[in-house]
Write an enzyme that holds these catalytic residues in place. Structure first.
Site, PDB file in Angstrom:
ATOM      1  N   GLY A 238       0.787  -1.231   0.000  1.00 17.36           N
ATOM      2  CA  GLY A 238       0.000   0.000   0.000  1.00 17.36           C
ATOM      3  C   GLY A 238       0.812   1.270   0.000  1.00 17.36           C
ATOM      4  CD  GLU A 272       1.576  -8.981   2.048  1.00 14.44           C
ATOM      5  OE1 GLU A 272       0.580  -8.469   1.478  1.00 14.44           O
ATOM      6  OE2 GLU A 272       1.491  -9.988   2.748  1.00 14.44           O
ATOM      7  N   PRO A 273       5.098  -4.514  -0.512  1.00 16.14           N
ATOM      8  CG  PRO A 273       7.192  -3.510  -0.761  1.00 16.14           C
ATOM      9  CD  PRO A 273       6.469  -4.574   0.008  1.00 16.14           C
ATOM     10  N   GLY A 274       4.039  -3.369  -3.713  1.00 10.81           N
ATOM     11  CA  GLY A 274       4.035  -3.669  -5.140  1.00 10.81           C
ATOM     12  C   GLY A 274       4.333  -2.383  -5.884  1.00 10.81           C
ATOM     13  NE  ARG A 275      -0.187   2.083  -5.917  1.00 10.74           N
ATOM     14  CZ  ARG A 275      -1.309   1.911  -6.636  1.00 10.74           C
ATOM     15  NH1 ARG A 275      -1.401   2.429  -7.834  1.00 10.74           N
ATOM     16  NH2 ARG A 275      -2.316   1.234  -6.136  1.00 10.74           N
ATOM     17  NE  ARG A 314      -3.323   2.249 -11.278  1.00 12.38           N
ATOM     18  CZ  ARG A 314      -3.277   3.446 -10.768  1.00 12.38           C
ATOM     19  NH1 ARG A 314      -2.826   4.452 -11.487  1.00 12.38           N
ATOM     20  NH2 ARG A 314      -3.659   3.664  -9.539  1.00 12.38           N
ATOM     21  CE1 TYR A 318      -9.039   0.487  -9.246  1.00  8.26           C
ATOM     22  CE2 TYR A 318      -7.182   0.862 -10.710  1.00  8.26           C
ATOM     23  CZ  TYR A 318      -7.961   0.009  -9.964  1.00  8.26           C
ATOM     24  OH  TYR A 318      -7.649  -1.321  -9.924  1.00  8.26           O
ATOM     25  CB  CYS A 344     -16.422   0.660 -29.313  1.00  7.47           C
ATOM     26  SG  CYS A 344     -15.551   0.373 -30.843  1.00  7.47           S
TER      27      CYS A 344
HETATM   28  N1  LLP Z   1      -0.703  -7.213  -0.375  1.00 12.09           N
HETATM   29  C1  LLP Z   1      -1.994  -7.492  -0.628  1.00 12.09           C
HETATM   30  C2  LLP Z   1      -2.651  -8.528   0.140  1.00 12.09           C
HETATM   31  C3  LLP Z   1      -2.669  -6.776  -1.635  1.00 12.09           C
HETATM   32  O1  LLP Z   1      -3.954  -7.056  -1.867  1.00 12.09           O
HETATM   33  C4  LLP Z   1      -1.993  -5.781  -2.370  1.00 12.09           C
HETATM   34  C5  LLP Z   1      -2.693  -5.031  -3.430  1.00 12.09           C
HETATM   35  C6  LLP Z   1      -0.646  -5.543  -2.083  1.00 12.09           C
HETATM   36  C7  LLP Z   1      -0.029  -6.274  -1.078  1.00 12.09           C
HETATM   37  C8  LLP Z   1       0.175  -4.538  -2.841  1.00 12.09           C
HETATM   38  O2  LLP Z   1      -0.295  -3.257  -2.739  1.00 12.09           O
HETATM   39  P1  LLP Z   1       0.582  -2.026  -3.289  1.00 12.09           P
HETATM   40  O3  LLP Z   1       1.837  -1.956  -2.463  1.00 12.09           O
HETATM   41  O4  LLP Z   1       0.897  -2.288  -4.696  1.00 12.09           O
HETATM   42  O5  LLP Z   1      -0.290  -0.854  -3.108  1.00 12.09           O
HETATM   43  N2  LLP Z   1      -5.195  -2.191  -9.304  1.00 12.09           N
HETATM   44  C9  LLP Z   1      -5.096  -1.131  -8.310  1.00 12.09           C
HETATM   45  C10 LLP Z   1      -4.350  -1.580  -7.079  1.00 12.09           C
HETATM   46  C11 LLP Z   1      -4.944  -2.809  -6.448  1.00 12.09           C
HETATM   47  C12 LLP Z   1      -4.164  -3.295  -5.264  1.00 12.09           C
HETATM   48  C13 LLP Z   1      -4.652  -4.622  -4.794  1.00 12.09           C
HETATM   49  N3  LLP Z   1      -3.916  -5.188  -3.719  1.00 12.09           N
HETATM   50  C14 LLP Z   1      -4.465   0.098  -8.959  1.00 12.09           C
HETATM   51  O6  LLP Z   1      -4.187   0.075 -10.149  1.00 12.09           O
HETATM   52  O7  LLP Z   1      -4.269   1.102  -8.288  1.00 12.09           O
END
Ligand code: LLP
Length: 415
Positions: A238, A272-275, A314, A318, A344
């Site tokens: 997050g 658990e960072p992704g973004r 996105r 959103y 379309c």
């Molecule tokens: N851990 C869990 C259990 C999650 O569900 C998520 C994201 C993450 C970690 C990673 O979150 P981050 O660090 O990336 O914020 N499609 C949306 C974002 C959906 C996130 C879902 N869960 C977007 O494009 O903004």
């Protein structure tokens, strides 16, 4: 991200983006190897005060080359499906370094994870706990598990990506979490390792994380009073970045606040960072097909590009903002454009009201699209998904071949 102009041409890590487009076509996602590495080191560097594991959230960008890159940097992984587990295995990553979350794990996924030697299954309901116990008993395994708490914390983010409120489908409330931990502790086919939560995505302030961590620490203490030892607390992902004018999460104060809370507790922190790790490392290259200037006062100027909502959803989903840069120099006048795709639907836009000097054939970079970009792409309108390219050591490397329409039709030719 490491964008700079040389002779008026936008370059990523020294590689001209017009040459990337010439070689691999458009639309194409382009990533910076160095940026991913820098972000990983920044985060790991900020967390040195505490024992921690950075579990990269595979869903943000699951390209095998990116997984391999983060693996070599020392990351662990957060997965949410059997498919993502398969990706780790194909990338040569040991499943013991993965945490498996998600509210709907199937029997097949649980069996797959147990047989593969998953690091931990993060349980999101009592029904799931029962399923895991019965599968691990049947397979004569001891399932490493954690419980995902729903701390009912407001992350102040877009409702679709908020996950830690009690009305969200994720995790369980504290009393149920205690019961689940007690049950798992007694079970001979489960080993309770941790407590976790994930309150949402794109969070730009430290406070909601601290609040969520307080809940986890309290729960850990309740359990410890009952003789149940917890080895890790997983604060989820997050971590927010800067797409437009918003401040990105201050990693130093996040790390300091979290470290202060955990000091002396003898526990490992998982995040658990992704973004945060990959968003800014990526851009989407797209070319203007047509300009459709306004013919009425209330009508926008439309620039129709070759990428669409199926490539990057996105903005449509959103109302997300992504910066847009022209790749080459331009002699055109600067005009306010809506950048839209060929799909379309009126919701098919990538960026609205941008002042740009566009002409037909202009090449554009849609910025900060390394996370939740390609992974959320689809074949809507029977559009083949784009190529992915990695910029590494001043060179460009294709890391995903552009799909062809025959790839898509292949699955429907059933005789
Ligand atoms: N851990 C869990 C259990 C999650 O569900 C998520 C994201 C993450 C970690 C990673 O979150 P981050 O660090 O990336 O914020 N499609 C949306 C974002 C959906 C996130 C879902 N869960 C977007 O494009 O903004």
């Amino acid at each position: 991200m490491s964008l700079q102009r040389t002779d008026g041409i936008l370059c990523l890590d020294g590689v001209r983006l017009d040459q990337v487009a010439d070689r691999f076509g458009t639309p194409a996602y382009v990533y910076s190897w160095n940026d991913i590495e820098t972000r990983y080191h920044d985060l790991a560097g900020a967390l040195t005060q505490i024992r921690h594991r950075i579990c990269y959230s595979v869903k943000a960008n699951s390209n095998l080359s990116i997984l391999d890159h983060l693996d070599k940097l020392g990351a662990s992984f957060d997965i949410v499906s059997g498919g993502e587990l398969e990706r780790l295995i194909v990338a040569g990553i040991d499943p013991s370094r993965a945490i498996f979350s998600g509210v709907g794990k199937s029997v097949e996924e649980i069996d797959f994870a147990l047989k593969a030697g998953i690091g931990c299954i993060n349980m999101e309901s009592t029904a799931e706990l029962e399923r895991i116990e019965s599968r691990s008993t049947l397979l004569s395994k001891v399932a490493p598990v954690s419980v995902r708490l729903n701390p009912d914390v407001d992350a102040n983010t877009h409702p679709y990506i908020s996950t830690g409120l009690k009305q969200n489908k994720f995790g369980v409330a504290e009393p149920e979490a205690v019961e689940m931990c007690r049950y798992a502790h007694k079970s001979t086919s489960m080993n309770i390792l941790g407590l976790g939560c994930h309150i949402g995505s794109q969070i730009n302030q430290t406070e909601p994380f601290v609040e969520a961590l307080d809940h986890l620490i309290r729960l850990k203490q309740t359990l410890s009073e009952q003789g149940i030892k917890i080895e890790h607390l997983d604060l989820g992902g997050g971590l927010g970045i800067r797409y437009a004018q918003e401040e990105e999460l201050d990693i130093a104060s996040y790390a300091e606040a979290v470290s202060n809370k955990l000091r002396g507790l003898n526990i490992e922190l998982l995040i658990e960072p992704g973004r945060y790790l990959v968003a800014e490392s990526g851009l989407l290259l797209t070319r203007v097909e047509y300009l459709k200037p306004s013919r009425a006062p209330d009508q926008p100027n439309y620039a129709i590009v070759d990428a669409a909502m199926n490539d990057l959803i996105r903005p449509a989903l959103y109302q997300a903002y992504h910066g847009v840069s022209l790749v080459g120099p331009s002699n055109a006048d600067t005009v306010r454009w809506d950048i839209v795709g060929p799909v379309c639907e009126s919701g098919d836009f990538l960026a609205l009201e941008r002042d740009l000097a566009l002409s037909e054939d202009s090449l554009l970079a849609i910025l900060s699209t390394g996370a939740y970009g390609f992974v959320q792409s689809s074949n809507y309108n029977t559009r083949a998904r784009s190529a992915e390219v990695m910029i590494q050591n001043n060179d460009m490397r294709l890391i995903r071949v552009r799909e062809s329409v025959s790839d898509l039709l292949h699955h429907e030719r059933i005789v």
